[in-house]
Motif scaffolding. Structure first.
Motif, mmCIF file in Angstrom:
data_model
loop_
_atom_site.group_PDB
_atom_site.id
_atom_site.type_symbol
_atom_site.label_atom_id
_atom_site.label_comp_id
_atom_site.label_asym_id
_atom_site.label_seq_id
_atom_site.Cartn_x
_atom_site.Cartn_y
_atom_site.Cartn_z
ATOM 1 N N VAL A 5 1.655 -13.471 5.003
ATOM 2 C CA VAL A 5 2.730 -12.880 5.786
ATOM 3 C C VAL A 5 2.621 -11.365 5.652
ATOM 4 C CG1 VAL A 5 5.211 -12.639 6.068
ATOM 5 C CG2 VAL A 5 4.242 -14.862 5.450
ATOM 6 N N ALA B 105 -10.134 -8.258 1.217
ATOM 7 C CA ALA B 105 -10.387 -7.828 2.596
ATOM 8 C C ALA B 105 -9.238 -6.955 3.092
ATOM 9 C CB ALA B 105 -10.566 -9.046 3.501
ATOM 10 N N ALA B 106 -8.018 -7.386 2.832
ATOM 11 C CA ALA B 106 -6.856 -6.598 3.261
ATOM 12 C C ALA B 106 -6.811 -5.271 2.512
ATOM 13 C CB ALA B 106 -5.574 -7.394 3.036
ATOM 14 N N THR C 17 3.160 -4.214 3.519
ATOM 15 C CA THR C 17 3.111 -5.246 2.472
ATOM 16 C C THR C 17 2.546 -6.530 3.057
ATOM 17 O OG1 THR C 17 5.312 -6.124 2.934
ATOM 18 C CG2 THR C 17 5.176 -4.338 1.329
ATOM 19 N N LEU C 18 1.951 -7.332 2.197
ATOM 20 C CA LEU C 18 1.629 -8.692 2.623
ATOM 21 C C LEU C 18 1.794 -9.644 1.462
ATOM 22 C CD1 LEU C 18 -2.150 -9.374 3.143
ATOM 23 C CD2 LEU C 18 -1.346 -7.162 2.415
ATOM 24 N N VAL C 19 2.080 -10.877 1.806
ATOM 25 C CA VAL C 19 2.250 -11.928 0.808
ATOM 26 C C VAL C 19 1.255 -13.031 1.125
ATOM 27 C CG1 VAL C 19 3.801 -13.655 -0.151
ATOM 28 C CG2 VAL C 19 4.683 -11.397 0.469
ATOM 29 N N ILE C 20 0.412 -13.356 0.153
ATOM 30 C CA ILE C 20 -0.634 -14.349 0.343
ATOM 31 C C ILE C 20 -0.263 -15.632 -0.393
ATOM 32 C CG2 ILE C 20 -3.079 -14.872 -0.102
ATOM 33 C CD1 ILE C 20 -3.548 -11.808 -0.080
ATOM 34 N N THR D 147 -2.276 -19.090 3.776
ATOM 35 C CA THR D 147 -1.357 -18.385 4.668
ATOM 36 C C THR D 147 -1.121 -16.978 4.133
ATOM 37 O OG1 THR D 147 0.646 -19.052 3.497
ATOM 38 C CG2 THR D 147 -0.112 -20.506 5.240
ATOM 39 N N TRP E 290 -0.986 -1.114 12.451
ATOM 40 C CA TRP E 290 -1.333 -1.491 11.081
ATOM 41 C C TRP E 290 -1.328 -3.003 10.883
ATOM 42 C CZ3 TRP E 290 -4.123 0.129 7.382
ATOM 43 C CH2 TRP E 290 -4.325 1.492 7.185
ATOM 44 N N GLU F 129 -9.048 -2.667 3.958
ATOM 45 C CA GLU F 129 -8.507 -2.125 5.203
ATOM 46 C C GLU F 129 -7.319 -1.196 4.931
ATOM 47 O OE1 GLU F 129 -10.065 -2.724 7.992
ATOM 48 O OE2 GLU F 129 -8.721 -1.487 9.192
ATOM 49 N N MET F 130 -6.552 -1.513 3.876
ATOM 50 C CA MET F 130 -5.358 -0.720 3.564
ATOM 51 C C MET F 130 -5.695 0.576 2.823
ATOM 52 S SD MET F 130 -3.062 -4.005 2.430
ATOM 53 C CE MET F 130 -1.302 -3.754 2.667
ATOM 54 N N ASP G 240 0.830 -1.201 0.000
ATOM 55 C CA ASP G 240 0.000 0.000 0.000
ATOM 56 C C ASP G 240 0.867 1.255 0.000
ATOM 57 O OD1 ASP G 240 0.828 0.534 2.591
ATOM 58 O OD2 ASP G 240 -1.066 -0.030 3.528
ATOM 59 N N ASP H 4 3.952 -7.493 6.584
ATOM 60 C CA ASP H 4 5.077 -6.651 6.987
ATOM 61 C C ASP H 4 4.515 -5.235 7.073
ATOM 62 O OD1 ASP H 4 7.680 -5.942 7.592
ATOM 63 O OD2 ASP H 4 8.469 -7.342 6.099
ATOM 64 N N ARG I 117 -10.320 -13.281 -2.171
ATOM 65 C CA ARG I 117 -11.096 -12.936 -0.965
ATOM 66 C C ARG I 117 -10.202 -12.306 0.100
ATOM 67 N NH1 ARG I 117 -15.284 -17.475 1.029
ATOM 68 N NH2 ARG I 117 -15.284 -15.960 2.740
ATOM 69 N N ILE I 118 -9.057 -12.955 0.351
ATOM 70 C CA ILE I 118 -8.165 -12.454 1.394
ATOM 71 C C ILE I 118 -7.552 -11.121 0.976
ATOM 72 C CG2 ILE I 118 -6.040 -12.939 2.674
ATOM 73 C CD1 ILE I 118 -6.806 -15.974 2.322
ATOM 74 N N TRP J 255 -9.778 -17.901 -3.188
ATOM 75 C CA TRP J 255 -9.404 -17.537 -1.821
ATOM 76 C C TRP J 255 -8.382 -16.409 -1.802
ATOM 77 C CZ3 TRP J 255 -11.363 -17.387 2.660
ATOM 78 C CH2 TRP J 255 -12.312 -18.329 3.051
#
Lengths: 358, 358
Positions: B161, A176-177, A159-162, B159, B169, A180-181, A154, B163, A172-173, A169
């Motif tokens: 992850v 949702a993130a 950061t996120l890693v799915i 899953t 946040w 929020e971001m 963002d 950061d 979806r995840i 899925w």
């Protein structure tokens, strides 16, 4: 192999706006990002699918969120590269090529910016041949390629890693993130090997977008009908020319959803959209549905009108054009047909005259 | 160094249920997970904080979500290890020790299960000295330790992850994803080096939980007052003995939120909770607030009553006990004081007699 410079961006953005079927995010913002990157780093090398080595690591980089949000909340400009680097970290290898995930709107421009910034070649094609609202709606899903690992970044630096058990899925995840971001993030996902490009991409859509944008511009300059030029190039059909009389729009669940009502001499057309236009109903009859392209153009200028900029009084023409044939297979329709979006109808094939010029 | 076997779990779970201040998830479910892991892999080695090498990689593993959901949607039993392995992959090194993130409820038991499964030693302590609803409410936040990288795994095999630029946040993003993943996931986060344990943990809380559970059991067996035994051990004070006459509960935003009303001979007590009890108001006067512990015990048996199992007619005693002193510093109160949760009041210190036995 060819070079893509800043002076081609106007045509490309215009064409990509049309192919975005109302969604994909405002191409103007994307054009600014791409232009700045090209001016700073030089032109981008564009490769045909056939020119990409079979063992290449081809990474789509895109924006995710609601176009209504993008209009007011501009990208920081660093998210794309952050997402790409986060993806490379989990892959354990670097991207060798960049490609658009969709040819619509801002998402045809962001990969140009990333290619310029990284110096990587850009592949001429995309994973949809249009724009779709959800991340699993890509040809790679149809050939069993996972959209994950999916790296999201963002504007704030999060950061996120799915890693998901299915492409549905991961959407979806991620959605949702994303909400929020701040409902506007960048994503690097759906990594393709070079030998998967033929089945996983619609080829030459960057070229198509540029041709489309040029055809509209030249028609306008020559006092010909720019909408007619776009319709012919897409093998499309005209659904209605008229005026926007009502727009109902809300940003929910991470999407810009809504409906628009247009009135013309030929009747009344109702459009339903979720980021992209999904259904066109003329005088009570369904005349076009996703996954075919439903595009709204300014009647005078031929410029694309996105769902988030549509407003009362605009004089527009709505055209429908055939999608890539892989989308109208049974599997393609399960993924992106009208029933997936909750419309109680089957895909309505376009009239025979509507078939893309080759 | 000591060994923790299956026969100690009953006492430990009971005590952890009390320290969970109504939240932390049903310790019964956690106990089953821990028992199964110990029976399969043997007892767990428990180390004091002082016994952990300074360069150790100490990883808290926990469940995240709404306890109301945990009651109906049991864990698959594989999520914790999946989350731990995903975290290790981004860290680039293996965990050397496991520790509870909170001593409350299921989250005091899950680390025991993971320690048994992995063969890693378990550290006697936790990052709260109680249970709190949000992931940034840990002592490591107060000393500048990031809760990320945070690895989350669900029962389906997804899953992610995270950061994040701040611990707030990471909570926001994780909570949004958690809700979408079914409101009950496992997390591995807030990695501590061995030399950070003194400042980042409340020491010996596994021991405290076991002592607390044993004290209640022995009092009951000896026909003494089990609630009195627990209150004395915690240096707490009795707020009310009475009957639950009303419970209002809803699962929103990834939490079990609500209020409970209790009536006794001494008056009326109202409890407000977000997973954990946060505020106690007796006859209109605020008598205890977060971050102090507000615990609800069955009056006859001394068993902990969690917010999601509280119901009309239960005969309970509510006690308040002092939290770790680091929580009542200005920084601690910003993180987990009543105003953070939207209550328009300051922290109300407990009466002088309430101070934990050392």
């Amino acid at each position: 192999m060819r070079e893509l410079g800043a002076d081609q961006l106007d045509d490309l953005a215009r064409g990509a706006g049309i192919l975005g079927t109302g969604g994909g995010g405002d191409p103007y913002i994307g054009k600014l990002l791409a232009r700045e990157a090209i001016l700073a780093h030089g032109p981008v090398t564009v490769l045909d699918i056939d020119e990409v080595p079979h063992d290449a690591t081809v990474v789509p980089v895109s924006g995710m969120g609601a176009p209504t949000v993008l209009l007011e909340k501009l990208p920081a400009g660093t998210e794309e590269l952050t997402a790409l680097r986060a993806l490379e970290a989990v892959l354990g290898r670097r991207a060798t090529h960049i490609v658009p995930i969709e040819i619509g709107g801002v998402n045809s421009m962001i990969p140009i910016a990333v290619a310029a910034q990284t110096g990587l070649p850009l592949v001429d094609g995309d994973a949809m041949g249009r724009a779709f609202p959800e991340a699993q709606m890509v040809l790679p899903t149809l050939i069993g390629v996972s959209t994950t690992p999916m790296a999201i970044a963002d504007d704030k630096g999060n950061t996120l890693v799915i890693d998901a058990v299915s492409n549905r899925w991961s959407e979806r995840i991620a959605r949702a993130a994303c909400v929020e971001m701040g409902c506007q993030v960048s994503s690097a996902d759906t990594v393709l090997r070079g030998d998967q490009l033929r089945d996983g991409l619609v080829p030459a859509t960057l070229t198509l977008a540029e041709e489309l944008g040029r055809a509209v511009r030249l028609a306008r300059a020559g006092h010909r009908d720019p909408v007619e030029a776009a319709t012919r190039l897409l093998g499309g059909t005209r659904l209605l020319t008229g005026k926007v009389v009502d727009v109902e729009r809300r940003t929910t669940g991470g999407f810009a959803r809504g409906r628009a009502r247009l009135e013309g001499q030929d009747g009344v057309l109702e459009l339903s959209f979720q980021n992209e236009h999904l259904l066109a109903v003329r005088d009570g009859e369904i005349v076009a549905t996703t996954p075919d392209l439903i595009c709204v153009l300014d009647t005078d200028t031929g410029e694309p009108v996105t769902t988030e900029t549509m407003r009362y009084g605009l004089r527009v023409t709505v055209i429908a054009a055939p999608c890539d044939p892989r989308w109208t297979t049974p599997e393609g329709l399960v993924l992106a047909g009208p029933r997936y979006f909750g419309y109680d109808c089957d895909h309505v094939p376009l009239p025979k005259e509507a078939s893309r010029r080759e």
